[in-house]
Design a protein around this motif. Sequence first.
Motif, short mmCIF file in Angstrom:
data_model
loop_
_atom_site.label_atom_id
_atom_site.label_comp_id
_atom_site.label_asym_id
_atom_site.label_seq_id
_atom_site.Cartn_x
_atom_site.Cartn_y
_atom_site.Cartn_z
N CYS A 157 0.84 -1.20 0.00
CA CYS A 157 0.00 0.00 0.00
C CYS A 157 0.88 1.25 0.00
CB CYS A 157 -0.96 -0.01 1.19
SG CYS A 157 -2.14 1.36 1.13
N GLY A 160 2.15 1.69 -3.40
CA GLY A 160 1.10 2.18 -4.29
C GLY A 160 0.92 3.68 -4.19
N THR A 161 1.01 4.20 -2.99
CA THR A 161 0.92 5.65 -2.79
C THR A 161 2.14 6.35 -3.37
OG1 THR A 161 -0.39 5.27 -0.80
CG2 THR A 161 0.63 7.44 -1.01
N LYS A 164 1.93 6.49 -7.15
CA LYS A 164 1.02 7.53 -7.63
C LYS A 164 1.69 8.89 -7.59
CE LYS A 164 -3.60 9.41 -7.09
NZ LYS A 164 -4.84 9.39 -6.34
N SER A 170 -0.68 2.82 -13.17
CA SER A 170 -1.06 1.41 -13.17
C SER A 170 -2.54 1.33 -13.48
CB SER A 170 -0.79 0.75 -11.82
OG SER A 170 -1.26 -0.59 -11.83
N ASP A 171 -2.85 0.56 -14.50
CA ASP A 171 -4.26 0.38 -14.84
C ASP A 171 -4.79 -0.93 -14.29
OD1 ASP A 171 -2.89 -1.34 -16.47
OD2 ASP A 171 -3.73 -0.60 -18.35
N ASN A 172 -4.06 -1.52 -13.35
CA ASN A 172 -4.47 -2.80 -12.77
C ASN A 172 -5.64 -2.56 -11.81
OD1 ASN A 172 -4.49 -5.03 -10.72
ND2 ASN A 172 -2.90 -5.82 -12.09
N GLU A 173 -6.81 -3.01 -12.20
CA GLU A 173 -8.02 -2.78 -11.40
C GLU A 173 -7.98 -3.51 -10.07
OE1 GLU A 173 -10.32 -0.52 -12.04
OE2 GLU A 173 -9.23 0.01 -13.87
N LYS A 176 -6.00 -1.32 -7.75
CA LYS A 176 -6.79 -0.14 -7.33
C LYS A 176 -7.78 -0.51 -6.22
CE LYS A 176 -6.50 2.16 -11.79
NZ LYS A 176 -7.24 2.56 -13.01
N LYS A 180 -7.63 0.60 -2.18
CA LYS A 180 -8.79 1.24 -1.54
C LYS A 180 -9.14 0.54 -0.24
CE LYS A 180 -13.43 2.84 -2.61
NZ LYS A 180 -14.49 2.94 -3.62
#
Length: 194
Positions: A157, A160-161, A164, A170-173, A176, A180
């Motif tokens: 996580c 991931g931050t 960004k 990253s378009d990995n749903e 995402k 969240k």
Amino acid sequence: MYEVLGSPTSRAFRVIWLLEELGQPYKVNKAAPQSEDVLALNPSGKIPVLKDGDEIVTDSTAIMTYLADKHGALTFPAGTIDRAHQDALTNCILDEIDSVLWIATRHNFTLPEEQRVPEIRHPAKWEFGRNVDRLMKRCKGPFLMGDTFTIPDIILCHCGTWAKSAKFPSDNEDLKAYLKRCRARDAYQKLTSG
């Protein structure tokens, strides 16, 4: 009370988040890398550093592992197959996600200007995307280890931050949705709200 040396905008955030999850008292010394406070405890000058009484622990992952083991939470017991799988995920994230972000960051502003290779960002972004896709295929549930939130979740996580803010798309749903869920945790919200 624990003391964490390092800026909350660095990898020290991982340790602070873990301490919040554990409900342990701590204080933060926002010491910068290479500062006198840090160099006195860690000859490399790197942050974070954890002070536990007279004991010093360095490296965010080592600190988190120590604290999770000590308090019996956010980890599986040492010597179990679940712990082996957890450690494998931790090492995968460090090798294939964190290190890719770190190499790009170093060539963006950390290294002396004459040592930087800005072009490294392009292949690093490609590698990051590929590695995220591979990693998310290993996710066993709402969190990496299934229903149990563990150390590798904090690391991923945080990465991931970081990704960004570094404009690593990253378009990995799956990623995402995963991020969240992690960011919705009370401890994370407490640290990031306001």
